[in-house]
Design an enzyme around this catalytic site. Structure first.
Site, PDB file in Angstrom:
ATOM      1  N   LYS A  53       0.856  -1.198   0.000  1.00 18.41           N
ATOM      2  CA  LYS A  53       0.000   0.000   0.000  1.00 18.41           C
ATOM      3  C   LYS A  53       0.882   1.235   0.000  1.00 18.41           C
ATOM      4  O   LYS A  53       1.769   1.376   0.841  1.00 18.41           O
ATOM      5  CB  LYS A  53      -0.890  -0.023   1.242  1.00 18.41           C
ATOM      6  CG  LYS A  53      -1.674   1.268   1.485  1.00 18.41           C
ATOM      7  CD  LYS A  53      -2.397   1.217   2.827  1.00 18.41           C
ATOM      8  CE  LYS A  53      -2.993   2.566   3.183  1.00 18.41           C
ATOM      9  NZ  LYS A  53      -3.639   2.570   4.526  1.00 18.41           N
ATOM     10  N   ASP A  75      -2.446  10.385   3.718  1.00 18.33           N
ATOM     11  CA  ASP A  75      -3.834   9.984   3.938  1.00 18.33           C
ATOM     12  C   ASP A  75      -4.514  10.965   4.877  1.00 18.33           C
ATOM     13  O   ASP A  75      -4.345  10.905   6.094  1.00 18.33           O
ATOM     14  CB  ASP A  75      -3.895   8.568   4.514  1.00 18.33           C
ATOM     15  CG  ASP A  75      -5.326   8.144   4.821  1.00 18.33           C
ATOM     16  OD1 ASP A  75      -6.259   8.733   4.239  1.00 18.33           O
ATOM     17  OD2 ASP A  75      -5.502   7.223   5.637  1.00 18.33           O
ATOM     18  N   LYS A  82      -9.590  12.820   8.963  1.00 19.39           N
ATOM     19  CA  LYS A  82      -9.001  12.457  10.247  1.00 19.39           C
ATOM     20  C   LYS A  82      -8.922  13.674  11.161  1.00 19.39           C
ATOM     21  O   LYS A  82      -8.940  14.825  10.696  1.00 19.39           O
ATOM     22  CB  LYS A  82      -7.580  11.908  10.039  1.00 19.39           C
ATOM     23  CG  LYS A  82      -7.502  10.610   9.270  1.00 19.39           C
ATOM     24  CD  LYS A  82      -6.058  10.200   9.058  1.00 19.39           C
ATOM     25  CE  LYS A  82      -5.945   8.906   8.281  1.00 19.39           C
ATOM     26  NZ  LYS A  82      -6.386   7.730   9.064  1.00 19.39           N
ATOM     27  N   ASP A 117       1.814   6.386   5.592  1.00 22.24           N
ATOM     28  CA  ASP A 117       0.829   5.432   5.099  1.00 22.24           C
ATOM     29  C   ASP A 117       1.293   4.728   3.829  1.00 22.24           C
ATOM     30  O   ASP A 117       0.547   3.955   3.242  1.00 22.24           O
ATOM     31  CB  ASP A 117      -0.516   6.134   4.867  1.00 22.24           C
ATOM     32  CG  ASP A 117      -1.701   5.243   5.185  1.00 22.24           C
ATOM     33  OD1 ASP A 117      -1.523   4.251   5.912  1.00 22.24           O
ATOM     34  OD2 ASP A 117      -2.812   5.539   4.711  1.00 22.24           O
ATOM     35  N   ASP A 126     -11.990   6.940   4.822  1.00 23.08           N
ATOM     36  CA  ASP A 126     -10.696   6.736   5.478  1.00 23.08           C
ATOM     37  C   ASP A 126     -10.298   5.266   5.463  1.00 23.08           C
ATOM     38  O   ASP A 126      -9.191   4.921   5.856  1.00 23.08           O
ATOM     39  CB  ASP A 126     -10.751   7.270   6.912  1.00 23.08           C
ATOM     40  CG  ASP A 126      -9.368   7.377   7.541  1.00 23.08           C
ATOM     41  OD1 ASP A 126      -8.380   7.484   6.777  1.00 23.08           O
ATOM     42  OD2 ASP A 126      -9.268   7.357   8.781  1.00 23.08           O
ATOM     43  N   ARG A 176      -7.552  -0.373   1.576  1.00 26.14           N
ATOM     44  CA  ARG A 176      -8.099  -1.638   1.081  1.00 26.14           C
ATOM     45  C   ARG A 176      -8.725  -1.466  -0.311  1.00 26.14           C
ATOM     46  O   ARG A 176      -8.748  -2.396  -1.098  1.00 26.14           O
ATOM     47  CB  ARG A 176      -9.119  -2.194   2.079  1.00 26.14           C
ATOM     48  CG  ARG A 176     -10.357  -1.347   2.280  1.00 26.14           C
ATOM     49  CD  ARG A 176     -11.064  -1.632   3.588  1.00 26.14           C
ATOM     50  NE  ARG A 176     -10.307  -1.095   4.713  1.00 26.14           N
ATOM     51  CZ  ARG A 176     -10.725  -1.168   5.982  1.00 26.14           C
ATOM     52  NH1 ARG A 176     -11.875  -1.775   6.278  1.00 26.14           N
ATOM     53  NH2 ARG A 176     -10.008  -0.660   6.950  1.00 26.14           N
TER      54      ARG A 176
END
Length: 492
Positions: A260, A265, A272, A283, A342, A346
Site C-alpha cells: 500500500k 492519507d 481524520k 501510510d 478513510d 483496502r
C-alpha cells in the site's frame, strides 16, 4: 549514508579503532576471550565485572576509556539472557551504531565472541539500522558542531568465510532497509506517487528488472474503479507500479509482494482529526517495504522470480472526492459501497490484488498500514498476519521471526463477513470498529482469486512515534525483513 561493513580477526593488541564495542550476555565473567580486551582497559573491565558494575542486562551499557592509540574508547552492551541470540546481536549492533553516531567515532569494531555467518549478518543489520540517520531536509550545523557519522564498521570474527558471507548478506538487506526508511521519512510533498515510480525505475535500471507503471488513464482502461475512487480527490496522478525480478530457473514459481502506497492519507471526506495527521505520510510504508525488499533481493542475487506491486496515490478531500454512500466497481466486477473514505487502503489494494493474478503467482504477500484496530490489538510489537492458506501464514510467521519482525495470526472466519455485508453492493469497505483488522482483511480476500495469499497489517510496526532505543522516531524498515526472509526461505 552507507555503512561499509567488513571483518577482521580479533587481535586487540594491534587493533586500531576509535571505538570498540563488546556485546555480552547476562552475568558476564572475565573469560579467556575477554582477557585481551581487559588488557586494553588496563584491568578496568575485570574490576567492573568483579564488582558487578556491569551485569549484561539488555541494553545496559558501560563506557571505559582506552588509550590514545589503538583502541581509544570501549563500550560494553548487555544482550540480556540472549535466549534468542540473533535478535540480541541485532539489537546490540543497533545500539552500537547509534552510540557511534552520538560520539562521532566515524568507525568502530564490534566483538561478541565466536560468530556464525547468520550471527555476523544479524550484527551487520543492527549496525546499519542503528547508524541510519535522516538529514536530507535539515540544514547542516556549523562545522565545529558536527560529529562524524558512522561510515565503517568492522566485525571481529575468527571464521573468515562465515564473516564474509554474513557481511555480504547484511550489506544487501541493510541497503533495502535503509531505502524503505528513507522513503518513509520523506515528507508527502516530496515522496509522491511519481517519486515512488521514479524510485522503481531506478531499481529496475540498476538491477536489470522489468518495470511497468500505470497512471490514471491506464487504470481507467483496466476498469480499476476501486483504486481510482481513492484518487478522485487529488490532482496527483496515481500509480500502479510493477517490478519484475526474474532469476528463477525454468518452471520456477513466482512470488508477488504487494504494498500500500498512500503517500498521504487525510482520510478524505471522512477526514481524520488534525492532531497527529502529519504521521499519515507513513501510510506508504507497505510500498516502501516492497521497494526495499526488491532492492535487497536483487543485491542478494537470489535465484527466484519475484514481482513487486505497489498501489500509490494520496487520499484528499475535494469537490471531486469519493463520498460515503457512493458505490464503485472494482476490476474484478465486484461492487463496493463506500462507508468510510478513510478505509481507503483496502480500496487501492483490491485492484492491485486483482492485477497480481496476471503474473500467475504461487504466493502473494501484501503489506499495509491498514487499520488502527491492529495497533489496539497488538500494539507496536507484532504485525497482524492473516491469509487464505494456513501453511503460507505459518511460512510468513517463521520468516518474520527469523528477521526480527514478529507477527501474530488473526482469524478470517466466515462469521465476520456479516460485518461487511452491504444493502446496495456486493461488499462494503468498512465493518465498523468491531474486529476492524479482520474485516479489513476479509474485504481484501474478496479480490483474491486463484492464488495463496497472506496479508500483513503493519500499522503498528512500520513506524514508531517514540524512540525505541534501537531506532529513533520514524520508520522502522518493517516489512522489508519479513519479505526478504520469506523469499530467501524458498531458495533453501
Amino acid at each position: 549514508m552507507t555503512v561499509v561493513l567488513n571483518t577482521a580477526t580479533p587481535n586487540f593488541a594491534t587493533l586500531d579503532s576509535p571505538l570498540l564495542l563488546v556485546a555480552l550476555a547476562t552475568n558476564p565473567t572475565l573469560t579467556a576471550e575477554l582477557k585481551p580486551v581487559d588488557s586494553v582497559t588496563g584491568g578496568a573491565l575485570g574490576r567492573a565485572l568483579s564488582r558487578r558494575d556491569f551485569r549484561g542486562a539488555r541494553d545496559e551499557t558501560l563506557h571505559l576509556a582506552g588509550g590514545e592509540r589503538g583502541v581509544q574508547r570501549l563500550l560494553f552492551v548487555g544482550m540480556g539472557p540472549a535466549t534468542d541470540r540473533l535478535s540480541a546481536l541485532r539489537r546490540a549492533g543497533a545500539i552500537a551504531g547509534r552510540q557511534a553516531n552520538k560520539l562521532g567515532a566515524g568507525r568502530l569494531a564490534f566483538f561478541a565472541g565466536a560468530l556464525s555467518a547468520e550471527e555476523v549478518e544479524a550484527v551487520g543489520l543492527g549496525l546499519i539500522a542503528g547508524a541510519w540517520d535522516f538529514k536530507e531536509t535539515k540544514t547542516a550545523p556549523p562545522a565545529d558542531e558536527q560529529r562524524a557519522p558512522l561510515e565503517q564498521a568492522t566485525i571481529l570474527v575468527a571464521d573468515s568465510a562465515a564473516g564474509q558471507a554474513g557481511v555480504k548478506a547484511a550489506q544487501a538487506i541493510g541497503e533495502g532497509h535503509s531505502l524503505a526508511r528513507r522513503l518513509g521519512m520523506l515528507p508527502g510533498n516530496i515522496c509522491t506517487p511519481d517519486y515512488l515510480a521514479d524510485t522503481a525505475r531506478d531499481i529496475a535500471k540498476r538491477h536489470n528488472m522489468k518495470v511497468t507503471i500505470l497512471g490514471r488513464k491506464e487504470m481507467a482502461v483496466e476498469k480499476m474503479g476501486s483504486f481510482l475512487c481513492v484518487a478522485q480527490g487529488t490532482t496527483q496522478d496515481p500509480k500502479l507500479i510493477a517490478l519484475e525480478y526474474r532469476r528463477g530457473g525454468e518452471g520456477a514459481k513466482t512470488v508477488a509482494l504487494v504494498g500500500k502506497g498512500l503517500c498521504f492519507d487525510s482520510g478524505g471526506i471522512s477526514i481524520k482529526p488534525a492532531q497527529g495527521m502529519e504521521w499519515m505520510k507513513f501510510d506508504m510504508c507497505g510500498a516502501a517495504g516492497v521497494l526495499g525488499a526488491m532492492e535487497a533481493i536483487a543485491r542478494l542475487e537470489l535465484p527466484v522470480n519475484v514481482v513487486g506491486l505497489i498501489g500509490s496515490t494520496t487520499n484528499m478531500p475535494s469537490g471531486e472526492a469519493v463520498k460515503p454512500g457512493d458505490v464503485v466497481q472494482a476490476s474484478n466486477g465486484k461492487f463496493i459501497e463506500i462507508i468510510n473514505t478513510d478505509a481507503e487502503g483496502r480500496l487501492v489494494l483490491a485492484d492491485v490484488l486483482v492485477y497480481a493474478k496476471r503474473f500467475s503467482p504461487d504466493a502473494v504477500l501484501d503489506a499495509a498500514t491498514l487499520t488502527g484496530a491492529c495497533v489496539i490489538a497488538l500494539g507496536h510489537t507484532a504485525t497482524g498476519v492473516m491469509g487464505n492458506d494456513d501453511g503460507l501464514v505459518q511460512e510468513v510467521l517463521d520468516a518474520g521471526k527469523r528477521s526480527g519482525e514478529p507477527g501474530w495470526p488473526l482469524p478470517l472466519w466466515d462469521d465476520y463477513k456479516e460485518l461487511i455485508k452491504s444493502d446496495v453492493a456486493d461488499v462494503k469497505n468498512s465493518g465498523g470498529r468491531p474486529a476492524g483488522t479482520i474485516t479489513a482483511a476479509l474485504f481484501l480476500k474478496e479480490f483474491v482469486e486463484g492464488f495463496s495469499w497472506v496479508h500483513l497489517d503493519v500499522a503498528g510496526t512500520a513506524y514508531t512515534e517514540s524512540d525505541l532505543g534501537t531506532v529513533p522516531r520514524g520508520p522502522t524498515g518493517v516489512p522489508v525483513g519479513t519479505f526478504v526472509e520469506f523469499v530467501r526461505g524458498r531458495t533453501r
